[in-house]
Design an enzyme around this catalytic site. Structure first.
Site, PDB file in Angstrom:
ATOM      1  N   MET A  46       0.850  -1.205   0.000  1.00  0.00           N
ATOM      2  CA  MET A  46       0.000   0.000   0.000  1.00  0.00           C
ATOM      3  C   MET A  46       0.878   1.245   0.000  1.00  0.00           C
ATOM      4  O   MET A  46       0.441   2.333   0.369  1.00  0.00           O
ATOM      5  CB  MET A  46      -0.946  -0.005   1.202  1.00  0.00           C
ATOM      6  N   GLU A  51      11.993  -0.248   5.008  1.00  0.00           N
ATOM      7  CA  GLU A  51      12.922  -1.373   4.820  1.00  0.00           C
ATOM      8  C   GLU A  51      12.208  -2.721   4.748  1.00  0.00           C
ATOM      9  O   GLU A  51      12.645  -3.632   4.056  1.00  0.00           O
ATOM     10  CB  GLU A  51      13.933  -1.420   5.980  1.00  0.00           C
ATOM     11  N   HIS A  53       9.278  -3.423   3.429  1.00  0.00           N
ATOM     12  CA  HIS A  53       8.792  -3.639   2.057  1.00  0.00           C
ATOM     13  C   HIS A  53       9.965  -3.969   1.126  1.00  0.00           C
ATOM     14  O   HIS A  53       9.849  -4.819   0.247  1.00  0.00           O
ATOM     15  CB  HIS A  53       8.104  -2.382   1.521  1.00  0.00           C
ATOM     16  N   GLN A  77     -10.414  -2.395   2.474  1.00  0.00           N
ATOM     17  CA  GLN A  77      -9.939  -3.059   3.692  1.00  0.00           C
ATOM     18  C   GLN A  77      -9.901  -2.116   4.897  1.00  0.00           C
ATOM     19  O   GLN A  77      -9.424  -2.496   5.959  1.00  0.00           O
ATOM     20  CB  GLN A  77      -8.592  -3.726   3.460  1.00  0.00           C
ATOM     21  N   LYS A 165       4.764  -9.834   9.281  1.00  0.00           N
ATOM     22  CA  LYS A 165       4.264  -8.897  10.292  1.00  0.00           C
ATOM     23  C   LYS A 165       2.737  -8.923  10.302  1.00  0.00           C
ATOM     24  O   LYS A 165       2.121  -8.902  11.361  1.00  0.00           O
ATOM     25  CB  LYS A 165       4.766  -7.495  10.026  1.00  0.00           C
ATOM     26  N   ALA A 192      10.740  -7.134   9.437  1.00  0.00           N
ATOM     27  CA  ALA A 192      11.879  -6.221   9.598  1.00  0.00           C
ATOM     28  C   ALA A 192      11.620  -5.362  10.839  1.00  0.00           C
ATOM     29  O   ALA A 192      10.489  -4.904  11.061  1.00  0.00           O
ATOM     30  CB  ALA A 192      12.019  -5.336   8.365  1.00  0.00           C
ATOM     31  N   ARG A 203       2.438   2.625   9.590  1.00  0.00           N
ATOM     32  CA  ARG A 203       1.662   3.334  10.613  1.00  0.00           C
ATOM     33  C   ARG A 203       2.526   3.840  11.765  1.00  0.00           C
ATOM     34  O   ARG A 203       2.064   4.657  12.557  1.00  0.00           O
ATOM     35  CB  ARG A 203       0.533   2.440  11.147  1.00  0.00           C
TER      36      ARG A 203
HETATM   37  O1  PAF Z   1      -0.223  -5.692   3.589  1.00  0.00           O
HETATM   38  C1  PAF Z   1      -0.622  -4.790   2.843  1.00  0.00           C
HETATM   39  O2  PAF Z   1       0.070  -3.804   2.597  1.00  0.00           O
HETATM   40  C2  PAF Z   1      -2.003  -4.890   2.228  1.00  0.00           C
HETATM   41  O3  PAF Z   1      -2.913  -5.455   3.097  1.00  0.00           O
HETATM   42  C3  PAF Z   1      -2.017  -5.624   0.868  1.00  0.00           C
HETATM   43  C4  PAF Z   1      -1.585  -7.076   1.012  1.00  0.00           C
HETATM   44  C5  PAF Z   1      -1.101  -4.906  -0.109  1.00  0.00           C
HETATM   45  C6  PAF Z   1      -3.440  -5.621   0.308  1.00  0.00           C
HETATM   46  O4  PAF Z   1      -3.938  -4.327   0.152  1.00  0.00           O
END
Ligand code: PAF
Length: 296
Positions: A46, A51, A53, A77, A165, A192, A203
């Site tokens: 998202m 780090e 990601h 979501q 995580k 991480a 967040r």
């Molecule tokens: O973990 C996330 O960042 C989100 O839940 C995902 C898997 C990209 C789905 O929107």
């Protein structure tokens, strides 16, 4: 299959990866790679990358010659009272970071591309969604399952990487991929952490300095709980002690600290743990909801 031995597309000295915004363009790019016999890895995100990601992208790169990263803040979501609007967005910063880890393509669709007018299909996963965050955030996993199913079908990767995580999310995704026969290998990437142990999360940007100091009590509490379980303390007692410790540190509310089966997330305990488990926790510091989990 491990692609480490395969010839790999070498990222140039950090030009930002191309960005496509339509499913058609994404499919064209991936089809060209496939035609050249290249394996494709995928890391859905998202955005607001950190780090953690980047480690997903690096894992994907070990398994495939080409890596796609999606950046889409998925509205379905988030509950109406949650932080969809406030969720940090920085596409240019994300693209610059992705250039450093050898991402080949960014898929950054708009909401209309992902949910065109008339869209009426939702993917719901039973069982693993009926506890923990599935209780605390009732519509969350249907939103995640729907968007992840769409992203996997749009990209068609050989391998897709998700962070441990979001441990329950990872189990939901494993379940839906198995149940819907989606031909992709799902990899769970280790969490991480900052040097003090706090799990990296987009967040964490919401935390003020005092909350950031308190936040480290979350991984500390989980580690202490894991030690107590290894020492043979009963699950129910360890869970209650962990909740009390987080409350005393200033977390309010503590949504849960629970010891669960590592795959089906079934309840373990209340007595001493005699099988592998996962301790999962969610708790709020001011407006920020933090989650974390560790194996035990
Ligand atoms: O973990 C996330 O960042 C989100 O839940 C995902 C898997 C990209 C789905 O929107």
């Amino acid at each position: 299959m491990d692609a480490r031995a395969l010839p790999r597309h070498k990222p140039a000295m950090a030009p930002t990866p191309p960005i496509v915004r339509t499913v058609a363009d994404l499919r064209d790019r991936v089809a060209a790679w496939r035609k050249a016999g290249e394996r494709v890895g995928f890391a859905p995100t998202m955005g607001a990358l950190h780090e953690g990601h980047l480690s997903l992208v690096q894992l994907a790169r070990q398994r495939a010659q080409r890596v796609v990263v999606s950046i889409f803040v998925n509205p379905t979501q988030f509950a109406p009272h949650e932080d969809f609007e406030a969720y940090p967005r920085d596409e240019a910063g994300d693209a610059a970071l992705l250039a450093q880890v050898g991402c080949d393509l960014i898929f950054a669709p708009g909401v209309e591309e992902m949910y065109p007018p008339g869209a009426a299909t939702t993917v719901t996963v039973a069982s693993v969604t009926e506890c923990l965050d599935g209780v605390a955030r009732p519509a969350h996993f249907a939103g995640v399952a729907t968007v992840v199913t769409k992203l996997l079908l749009q990209c068609g990767p050989d391998v897709a990487v998700f962070g441990q995580k979001d441990y329950q999310q990872l189990q939901v995704i494993r379940r839906l991929v198995a149940d819907l026969d989606i031909p992709v290998e799902i990899i769970g990437a280790p969490t991480a952490r900052a040097p003090d142990g706090l799990a990296l999360s987009s967040r964490n940007a919401y935390l003020n300095a005092a909350q950031r100091q308190t936040a480290v009590e979350l991984p500390r509490t989980l580690n202490e709980a894991a030690q107590a379980l290894r020492a043979g303390r009963p699950v129910a007692e360890v869970e209650a002690a962990a909740v009390a410790r987080l409350q005393a540190a200033g977390f309010d509310p503590v949504d849960y600290v629970e010891v669960r089966g590592p795959e089906d997330l079934s309840r373990l305990g209340p007595g001493p743990l005699d099988v592998p488990g996962r301790i999962l926790a969610a708790a709020r510091l001011g407006p920020t909801r933090l989650i974390d989990n560790i194996a035990v």
